[in-house]
Design a protein around this motif. Structure first.
Motif, PDB file in Angstrom:
ATOM      1  N   PHE A 214      64.267  59.014  73.187  1.00  9.25           N
ATOM      2  CA  PHE A 214      64.784  58.607  71.879  1.00  9.25           C
ATOM      3  C   PHE A 214      63.961  59.260  70.781  1.00  9.25           C
ATOM      4  O   PHE A 214      62.863  59.769  71.016  1.00  9.25           O
ATOM      5  CB  PHE A 214      64.799  57.081  71.715  1.00  9.25           C
ATOM      6  N   GLY A 215      64.528  59.279  69.591  1.00 10.38           N
ATOM      7  CA  GLY A 215      63.855  59.887  68.452  1.00 10.38           C
ATOM      8  C   GLY A 215      63.499  58.847  67.408  1.00 10.38           C
ATOM      9  O   GLY A 215      64.109  57.775  67.337  1.00 10.38           O
ATOM     10  N   LEU A 216      62.498  59.163  66.604  1.00  9.40           N
ATOM     11  CA  LEU A 216      62.065  58.292  65.519  1.00  9.40           C
ATOM     12  C   LEU A 216      61.933  59.114  64.251  1.00  9.40           C
ATOM     13  O   LEU A 216      61.284  60.170  64.243  1.00  9.40           O
ATOM     14  CB  LEU A 216      60.716  57.659  65.872  1.00  9.40           C
ATOM     15  N   LEU A 217      62.579  58.656  63.186  1.00  8.58           N
ATOM     16  CA  LEU A 217      62.492  59.319  61.888  1.00  8.58           C
ATOM     17  C   LEU A 217      61.864  58.363  60.875  1.00  8.58           C
ATOM     18  O   LEU A 217      62.244  57.191  60.808  1.00  8.58           O
ATOM     19  CB  LEU A 217      63.876  59.737  61.382  1.00  8.58           C
ATOM     20  N   ILE A 218      60.908  58.853  60.103  1.00 12.28           N
ATOM     21  CA  ILE A 218      60.346  58.120  58.975  1.00 12.28           C
ATOM     22  C   ILE A 218      60.725  58.874  57.705  1.00 12.28           C
ATOM     23  O   ILE A 218      60.467  60.075  57.590  1.00 12.28           O
ATOM     24  CB  ILE A 218      58.812  57.990  59.079  1.00 12.28           C
ATOM     25  N   LEU A 219      61.343  58.170  56.771  1.00 13.41           N
ATOM     26  CA  LEU A 219      61.828  58.793  55.539  1.00 13.41           C
ATOM     27  C   LEU A 219      61.135  58.166  54.337  1.00 13.41           C
ATOM     28  O   LEU A 219      60.982  56.938  54.262  1.00 13.41           O
ATOM     29  CB  LEU A 219      63.339  58.613  55.371  1.00 13.41           C
ATOM     30  N   ILE A 306      61.086  63.753  55.182  1.00 13.56           N
ATOM     31  CA  ILE A 306      61.420  63.166  56.483  1.00 13.56           C
ATOM     32  C   ILE A 306      60.503  63.735  57.560  1.00 13.56           C
ATOM     33  O   ILE A 306      60.280  64.946  57.633  1.00 13.56           O
ATOM     34  CB  ILE A 306      62.891  63.463  56.869  1.00 13.56           C
ATOM     35  N   GLY A 307      59.988  62.842  58.378  1.00 15.85           N
ATOM     36  CA  GLY A 307      59.200  63.257  59.531  1.00 15.85           C
ATOM     37  C   GLY A 307      59.810  62.706  60.803  1.00 15.85           C
ATOM     38  O   GLY A 307      60.394  61.617  60.795  1.00 15.85           O
ATOM     39  N   SER A 308      59.679  63.444  61.894  1.00 15.42           N
ATOM     40  CA  SER A 308      60.287  63.002  63.145  1.00 15.42           C
ATOM     41  C   SER A 308      59.265  63.004  64.273  1.00 15.42           C
ATOM     42  O   SER A 308      58.255  63.711  64.236  1.00 15.42           O
ATOM     43  CB  SER A 308      61.473  63.902  63.526  1.00 15.42           C
ATOM     44  N   ALA A 309      59.532  62.183  65.272  1.00 14.47           N
ATOM     45  CA  ALA A 309      58.752  62.162  66.512  1.00 14.47           C
ATOM     46  C   ALA A 309      59.721  61.898  67.650  1.00 14.47           C
ATOM     47  O   ALA A 309      60.773  61.278  67.460  1.00 14.47           O
ATOM     48  CB  ALA A 309      57.657  61.106  66.453  1.00 14.47           C
ATOM     49  N   GLN A 327      52.939  61.330  59.891  1.00 15.14           N
ATOM     50  CA  GLN A 327      52.196  62.534  59.544  1.00 15.14           C
ATOM     51  C   GLN A 327      53.128  63.696  59.217  1.00 15.14           C
ATOM     52  O   GLN A 327      52.882  64.465  58.278  1.00 15.14           O
ATOM     53  CB  GLN A 327      51.256  62.914  60.695  1.00 15.14           C
ATOM     54  N   ALA A 328      54.207  63.815  59.993  1.00 13.37           N
ATOM     55  CA  ALA A 328      55.179  64.877  59.744  1.00 13.37           C
ATOM     56  C   ALA A 328      55.874  64.676  58.403  1.00 13.37           C
ATOM     57  O   ALA A 328      56.134  65.634  57.664  1.00 13.37           O
ATOM     58  CB  ALA A 328      56.203  64.916  60.876  1.00 13.37           C
ATOM     59  N   MET A 329      56.159  63.421  58.055  1.00  8.31           N
ATOM     60  CA  MET A 329      56.793  63.132  56.766  1.00  8.31           C
ATOM     61  C   MET A 329      55.871  63.508  55.607  1.00  8.31           C
ATOM     62  O   MET A 329      56.278  64.143  54.641  1.00  8.31           O
ATOM     63  CB  MET A 329      57.180  61.660  56.699  1.00  8.31           C
TER      64      MET A 329
END
Length: 339
Positions: A214-219, A306-309, A327-329
């Motif tokens: 599964f994926g996780l997005l932080i916006l 937006i960052g994803s993991a 961190q990616a966001m």
């Protein structure tokens, strides 16, 4: 005599803190999730505890719907009602002490060790005539709490009960609606932070069992401070609502879309088969968010960082996966500021 005066002064100070806190609760209105989070935070501070939790009874489970201090990383945790002190408190309908979790047969000892607590007080949360949950404070030390702490907690639990009743005035007041109020953001109607982490914990458990990815997005909503400062908070609220609507419509029906607080949002992408599939959602979301938007005939800029993991490649630990997406966001946000 001096000792009695000192104790009386402490009691009076605590009572004043609770009374002062009531104003903040009233200002939150029918945002039950925010009320529970604030009560957990203040209960910890006023009692001198190391952590505090609001748990709601949901079927056979007790679920951490608000958490502060040492319990904060466990937001969304589910415990079996019939093997926990919280479930016991609901059954007896009154406040209970635990002086040492290692020697108390009523507690879920493994859960206590995971959270890092040894002693606690649990008081019931009542909605109308039903006990629907508990408020709990905790410490990593034994024999910490006393009867005065119980009295403070009972007052604090009353503030949540009042908020529940206030929310019920606008709806049927049934338990399903109460659950919805406790787990959804009233401005955007998205899942709130507590429900997001509940779903994320369940997704981790399911993925570990079935090897599903599964994926996780932080916006993070860019420019909200500018909108608030320039056009006022009504415009800011309108921008948040529109932002939420756009990311919900740009996500799949099976995904969990949540407002985590302020201008921060999260998306759990269920049943993703590759990192590329997870990442493909980012340009789609950014394109949807950037469409023109007007509020009271004024154009308002909408944008997102937006960052994803991706599970499991970016981590098999929940906190690590969230940190990777975070961190990616922030890396995207920094790159824009430096451009």
């Amino acid at each position: 005599m001096l000792d009695q005066i000192g104790k009386s002064s402490v009691r009076s100070h605590r009572l004043l803190e609770v009374i002062s806190f009531q104003t903040e609760v009233v200002q939150l209105g029918i945002d039950l999730g925010a009320v529970m989070a604030l009560v957990a935070e203040r209960s910890q501070l006023i009692t001198g505890a190391h952590g505090a939790v609001v748990e709601l009874a949901e079927g056979e489970d007790m679920v951490y719907r608000a958490a502060a201090g040492i319990a904060a990383p466990q937001l969304g945790l589910r415990l079996k009602r019939n093997t926990s002190l919280s479930g016991y408190c609901i059954g007896v309908g009154h406040s209970v002490f635990c002086e040492d979790s290692e020697n108390d047969p009523r507690v879920d000892r493994e859960a206590c060790r995971r959270v890092g607590l040894r002693s606690m007080i649990v008081v019931p949360l009542k909605h109308h005539d039903d006990v629907v949950g508990v408020l709990k404070v905790m410490s990593p030390d034994t024999n910490v709490f006393n009867d005065e702490d119980v009295q403070v907690l009972e007052l604090m639990s009353g503030l949540i009960a009042a908020s529940m009743s206030n929310a019920s005035k606008y709806e049927s007041g049934e338990s399903g609606e109460l659950f919805y109020r406790a787990t959804h953001d009233p401005l955007t109607d998205l899942s709130n932070r507590a429900l997001f982490f509940d779903h994320l914990r369940q997704r981790f458990a399911q993925s570990h069992r079935s090897s599903e990815q599964f994926g996780l997005l932080i916006l993070d909503m860019d420019g909200l401070k500018y909108i608030n400062d320039t056009y006022g908070h009504r415009a800011g609220d309108a921008a948040i609502k529109e932002f939420a609507t756009r990311i919900r419509h740009a996500s799949r029906d099976a995904d969990t879309v949540a407002r985590l607080g302020g201008d921060e949002f999260g998306i759990i992408q269920h049943r993703i088969k590759s990192r590329e599939e997870a990442g493909a959602a980012i340009p789609r979301l950014m394109q949807r968010v950037r469409l023109p938007f007007e509020f009271e005939c004024r154009p308002l800029p909408l944008a997102a960082s937006i960052g994803s993991a991706y599970f499991p490649e970016d981590g098999i630990d929940m906190n690590l996966l969230v940190e990777k997406a975070d961190q990616a966001m922030y890396a995207m946000k920094r790159s824009r500021k430096g451009a």
